[in-house]
Design a protein around this motif. Structure first.
Motif, PDB file in Angstrom:
ATOM      1  N   MET A   1      37.166  33.180  39.859  1.00 29.21           N
ATOM      2  CA  MET A   1      35.722  33.536  39.802  1.00 29.21           C
ATOM      3  C   MET A   1      35.281  32.862  41.016  1.00 29.21           C
ATOM      4  SD  MET A   1      34.435  35.502  37.099  1.00 29.21           S
ATOM      5  CE  MET A   1      33.093  34.552  36.542  1.00 29.21           C
ATOM      6  N   THR A   2      35.732  31.851  41.704  1.00 26.62           N
ATOM      7  CA  THR A   2      35.197  31.155  42.730  1.00 26.62           C
ATOM      8  C   THR A   2      34.690  32.093  43.915  1.00 26.62           C
ATOM      9  OG1 THR A   2      37.652  30.698  43.303  1.00 26.62           O
ATOM     10  CG2 THR A   2      35.999  28.819  42.440  1.00 26.62           C
ATOM     11  N   ASP A   3      35.397  32.942  44.006  1.00 31.11           N
ATOM     12  CA  ASP A   3      35.331  33.977  44.967  1.00 31.11           C
ATOM     13  C   ASP A   3      35.575  35.416  44.448  1.00 31.11           C
ATOM     14  OD1 ASP A   3      36.687  34.327  48.347  1.00 31.11           O
ATOM     15  OD2 ASP A   3      35.094  35.606  47.136  1.00 31.11           O
ATOM     16  N   ASN A   4      34.655  36.120  44.200  1.00 37.02           N
ATOM     17  CA  ASN A   4      34.761  37.573  43.746  1.00 37.02           C
ATOM     18  C   ASN A   4      35.652  38.459  44.465  1.00 37.02           C
ATOM     19  OD1 ASN A   4      33.730  37.366  41.175  1.00 37.02           O
ATOM     20  ND2 ASN A   4      31.422  37.328  41.955  1.00 37.02           N
ATOM     21  N   ASP A   6      38.355  37.431  45.997  1.00 33.44           N
ATOM     22  CA  ASP A   6      39.934  37.244  45.924  1.00 33.44           C
ATOM     23  C   ASP A   6      40.670  38.251  45.509  1.00 33.44           C
ATOM     24  OD1 ASP A   6      40.013  34.695  46.786  1.00 33.44           O
ATOM     25  OD2 ASP A   6      39.965  33.615  44.756  1.00 33.44           O
ATOM     26  N   ILE A   8      43.617  40.430  43.617  1.00 32.90           N
ATOM     27  CA  ILE A   8      44.076  40.175  42.215  1.00 32.90           C
ATOM     28  C   ILE A   8      45.639  40.191  42.553  1.00 32.90           C
ATOM     29  CG2 ILE A   8      44.386  40.746  39.838  1.00 32.90           C
ATOM     30  CD1 ILE A   8      41.939  42.470  40.487  1.00 32.90           C
ATOM     31  N   PRO A   9      46.416  39.072  42.382  1.00 34.41           N
ATOM     32  CA  PRO A   9      47.776  39.057  42.804  1.00 34.41           C
ATOM     33  C   PRO A   9      48.560  39.873  41.548  1.00 34.41           C
ATOM     34  CG  PRO A   9      47.157  37.018  42.350  1.00 34.41           C
ATOM     35  CD  PRO A   9      45.705  37.749  42.118  1.00 34.41           C
ATOM     36  N   ALA A  12      48.720  38.803  37.437  1.00 36.02           N
ATOM     37  CA  ALA A  12      47.623  37.883  37.131  1.00 36.02           C
ATOM     38  C   ALA A  12      47.207  37.960  35.685  1.00 36.02           C
ATOM     39  CB  ALA A  12      46.237  38.387  37.785  1.00 36.02           C
ATOM     40  N   ALA A  16      47.133  35.117  33.055  1.00 39.13           N
ATOM     41  CA  ALA A  16      45.790  34.745  32.419  1.00 39.13           C
ATOM     42  C   ALA A  16      46.171  34.807  30.933  1.00 39.13           C
ATOM     43  CB  ALA A  16      44.814  36.049  32.836  1.00 39.13           C
ATOM     44  N   ALA A 120      49.165  30.766  41.047  1.00 41.02           N
ATOM     45  CA  ALA A 120      48.545  31.028  39.912  1.00 41.02           C
ATOM     46  C   ALA A 120      47.925  30.084  39.239  1.00 41.02           C
ATOM     47  CB  ALA A 120      49.309  31.910  38.802  1.00 41.02           C
TER      48      ALA A 120
END
Lengths: 225, 643
Positions: A1-4, A6, A8-9, A12, A16, A120
């Motif tokens: 969430m540091t960078d919206n 980013d 999605i690999p 993910a 998660a 990840a």
């Protein structure tokens, strides 16, 4: 969430939902024509037992990841996935024994997986590559052997070789840094029970620790040297 | 092992084995239901035996409320010769903490657990640590398996025989530890000679709390910009992957994780103090500090409007779980509480929605009358002047040419003069002033601007958005009203299928694994299992044909087993619809209701907002259009005037 923004690999969700440290185990299986009949049957059943044993342990089920590469020709039978979602395939025997190419494929796969963990932010244990063969390479294998040597030295992975009846143990000795083991009387099940036990131990050990594994080459074990 | 004896010489026998660990195995005890025995694999040292005896004597109710504390010793003779193990309370219904902090296993093992539950459990763990510390004992080996949780969120610490025990200045060390929970100052050190402190325990506690609040992530697992970094190295080098200082540690937190600030700044601060290097010098937050902070956090939680499963820190403007969910990462089960007090009133809400007046009518500016500008007048004068010059040149040329031909006989010069004169004359005739040129380009630009503004007007300033939203709300209202009918219909369908369903559940209760089927041994059962064929209900010809190694004869055997069971099935209409089906239907309706309520709950606010927005846009666009309209009229009249 540091960078919206980013991206999605792929995978993910997998990391998660289950961020446990991974201990990857790649089964590198010889399915050449000579495995036809009983050996391939026993091997298939061994893999099912491997899955069952790992999933019965709630922690190992989340940490141990299994991938299968067969040869020949070198084929990815299943990508790395945790034991709880791993589905044992039904392997068929045919083709020759391009072991060199298969080993290189396995090394790449392991390297790729480690990169995925790093991206990840998932911790991992030293990967295991577990080669089972009943023959001798029919292709060029010296460069694969060289890479195994380098990998073992740098601690990039641990490479184990198991020979079934008919395997050329001399060449296996040259490929693997560790002493290759010879499977007694097609005892694939015992081998996989042992392997799952070892994975369970590894998944509870200190990452990068000396392997706390039972010696399989005892009179009651499944292997001889 | 036949007969064992307690410290009072009472004989006991072991019952079923419950589990096996590195040091010993745990067994049920015959005749003692609420206690279990741990029996060591190897003979233990006298010091270890002494430690157990001491723990037995030091037990208190308070310790027993949070731990599986040894309550008695087990010997192999009635005369207390050799200690073989000990007795402790049986901890039933509790699951290892890793089943709770990992989202995937949590969704299965603790299906109703939301973030509030996780905070609650974290605080309970801190409480259990605080109790152990009260007696100056230390946990030492904090790990993913030694803390167990029940479904009500209470916790117990197990494997207490490894605790570090302090008694009359004598210390019995904790000689084990798991590196992921070991503080930096103890990494790579041998535990056999280290005295553990509360500050060491606080590190392990911090890791566990972090894992609970942060969806199973380890605080030191991140993207290290300097290459590979195993967890122990990261811990040793203080590479905490979260927080403002992570960058300076060359760490980035993993993708798809919450920023640490979303746990509140006070919790983030405690984590920084626990994992940063100042923690080494005895300053890690204590269990008590955690209890206070977590209790405080639990009072600052807000529920998400979208999903009843989402709870988050109330200073955040958006639900962070929804953000992750929109990326396909579902970390909590969607469960609506059935006992929730129902405050939803359809009529009331619809009244509020329908009372909002639509935006006032939109009128585009009407055409404007304009007068030619001064620039246009002077341009027009220029034009007339140039036309006059053109005519003079034209007639002068004619005259000159006539003279050259007839008087001087210079035919060639005459033709040249005629050409030059005509061209010059035409040039003056078609002269366009700068202003007139500007008018043309302005006109094009203006037309574009106008079209653009008109487009925006049609898109943003008409009532369409308002009308559409209102229509959506009306649809939602109709669907809501129809839900009870839908429920009725579904119930009727279930009723009609009652016999089939009962049969299905009956077949489902017969597991292939436990059944005796001719020709189907354990190996084949495993194969079936791996294809998802688990019970009699799964047996169909098409399913079996997918399974390799099952030919017609084996398939027939399975099918006849199913047939046999079917013939044994007796339909019981008095049982009614199966509870599982009813639950499924209720959940389905609850979810539908929730979705519609969300639409309606927010409709009033959204309609108001849309209305305001339209009216604001309209005001702004109207000004813009009026300005453009004025310019357009001016250009048009100027053009007309000049020409």
């Amino acid at each position: 969430m540091t960078d919206n923004f980013d991206q999605i690999p792929f995978g993910a969700a997998e990391f998660a939902e289950n961020p446990e440290p991974r201990c990857p185990c790649l089964l590198l299986l010889d399915t050449s024509g000579s495995m036809r009949g009983n050996p391939i049957k026993e091997l298939n059943e061994g893999i099912i037992i491997f899955k069952d044993e790992l999933s019965a342990d709630s922690l190992a089920a989340k940490r141990a990841e299994v991938s299968i590469i067969t040869f020949g020709p070198p084929t990815i039978e299943c990508e790395f996935q945790t034991a709880d979602s791993f589905q044992p395939p039904q392997l068929q025997a045919n083709g020759d024994t391009p072991m060199g190419a298969a080993i290189e494929m396995a090394l790449n796969k392991v390297q790729e997986r480690k990169l995925a963990y790093r991206q990840a932010g998932i911790a991992y244990y030293r990967p295991w590559i577990f080669l089972i063969t009943d023959g001798a390479p029919t292709d060029y294998w010296k460069s694969a052997a060289q890479k195994i040597k380098l990998g073992e030295e740098s601690g990039a992975f641990s490479f184990f070789a198991v020979g079934v009846d008919g395997a050329n143990m001399d060449i296996l000795q040259q490929i693997a840094v560790r002493q290759p083991l010879k499977l007694k009387n097609m005892r694939f099940r015992d081998l996989f029970v042992w392997l799952s036990k070892s994975m369970k131990n590894v998944s509870r050990s200190k990452p990068g620790d000396k392997l706390a594994i039972e010696n399989p080459a005892t009179p009651t074990g499944w292997a001889t040297l | 092992m036949s007969l064992l004896f307690t410290s009072e010489g009472k004989p006991l026998t072991l019952a079923a084995k419950l589990g096996e660990g590195g040091e010993g195995s745990v067994y049920n005890l015959n005749g003692l239901n609420s206690y279990v025995a741990k029996i060591y694999h190897q003979p233990i040292t006298t010091q270890h035996a002494e430690k157990l005896m001491l723990m037995k004597n030091a037990r208190t109710d308070r310790l027993l409320s949070v731990t599986a504390w040894p309550i008695d010793i087990l010997y192999n003779t009635p005369t207390q010769k050799t200690t073989v193990g000990f007795i402790m309370p049986k901890v039933t219904g509790y699951k290892p903490i890793h089943e709770l902090y990992s989202p995937r296993s949590r969704k299965q093992e603790f299906p109703k657990a939301d973030w509030r539950f996780l905070i609650h459990v974290a605080a309970n763990i801190a409480r259990s640590f605080a109790v152990v510390h009260e007696y100056n004992h230390t946990i030492g080996d904090v790990n993913h398996g030694n803390i167990v949780v029940s479904s009500d969120g209470t916790v117990k610490l197990i494997d207490c025989d490894s605790f570090q025990i302090l008694n009359n200045n004598r210390v019995f060390l904790c000689e084990v530890g798991v590196p992921e929970y070991t503080p930096p100052e103890l990494q790579e050190k041998s535990f056999s000679s280290i005295k553990r402190t509360i500050n060491h325990d606080s590190f392990g506690l911090g890791i566990t709390i972090f894992q609970l609040l942060m969806m199973g992530r380890h605080p030191f697992a991140g993207q290290f910009l300097g290459g590979e970094s195993p967890l122990e190295t990261s811990i040793k080098e203080f590479r905490f992957a979260y927080g403002d200082l992570a960058v300076s540690r060359r760490m980035r937190q993993p993708p798809n994780t919450l920023p640490i600030s979303s746990l509140s700044s006070s919790i983030a601060d405690l984590f920084e103090k626990t994992f940063g290097n100042q923690g080494v010098i005895n300053k890690r937050p204590t269990p008590t500090e955690w209890i206070v902070a977590l209790d405080h956090l639990s009072k600052q939680i807000k529920s998400c409007k979208t999903s009843p499963a989402h709870f988050y820190y109330n200073s955040l403007s958006n639900c962070p779980w929804c953000v992750l969910e929109s990326r396909g990462l579902v970390l909590f089960n969607f469960i609506t509480s059935r006992n929730e007090k129902d405050t939803f009133d359809l009529n009331l809400i619809w009244g509020a929605i329908s009372s909002i007046p639509p935006p006032s009518p939109a009128i585009l500016p009407s055409p404007i009358q304009a007068q030619p500008s001064a620039m246009a007048i002077s341009a027009k004068q220029d034009k007339i002047k140039n036309r006059k010059i053109s005519l003079i040149i034209f007639f002068a040329t004619l005259f000159l040419t006539w003279g050259l031909f007839n008087l001087l006989g210079q035919a060639i010069i005459g033709v040249v003069t005629l050409l030059i004169g005509f061209i010059t004359s035409i040039k003056f005739w078609i002269f366009k002033s700068k202003y007139s040129l500007k008018l043309s380009s302005d006109y094009q630009e203006l037309t574009q601007k106008w079209n653009h503004a008109k487009e925006r007007w049609d898109r943003e300033a008409t009532n369409d958005r308002f009308i559409n939203k209102l229509r959506d709300s009306e649809t939602a209202k109709r669907e809501y009203a129809a839900l009870s009918q839908y429920r009725e219909n579904e119930l009727q369908k279930l009723k009609a299928r009652m016999r089939d369903q009962q049969m299905h559940y009956f077949l489902e209760s017969h597991q292939i694994n436990k059944a005796r089927i001719e020709g189907i041994g354990q190996v084949r059962k495993n194969t079936l299992l791996s294809y998802g064929i688990e019970t009699a209900a799964d047996i169909t010809l098409s399913a079996i044909s997918q399974v390799s190694g099952f030919g017609p004869s084996l398939s027939q055997k399975l099918l006849s087993w199913r047939k046999l069971l079917e013939s044994e099935f007796i339909f019981d209409p008095s049982k009614g619809i199966d509870k599982r089906d009813l639950d499924k239907l209720e959940l389905d309706i609850a979810q539908k209701k929730q979705k519609i309520r969300m639409v309606l709950d927010s409709a009033q606010g959204e309609l108001m907002q849309i209305k305001n927005d339209i009216e604001n846009k309209r005001k702004f666009l109207l000004e813009e259009l009026e300005k453009l309209e004025k310019e357009k009229a001016q250009i048009n009249i100027d053009k007309k005037y000049i020409n």
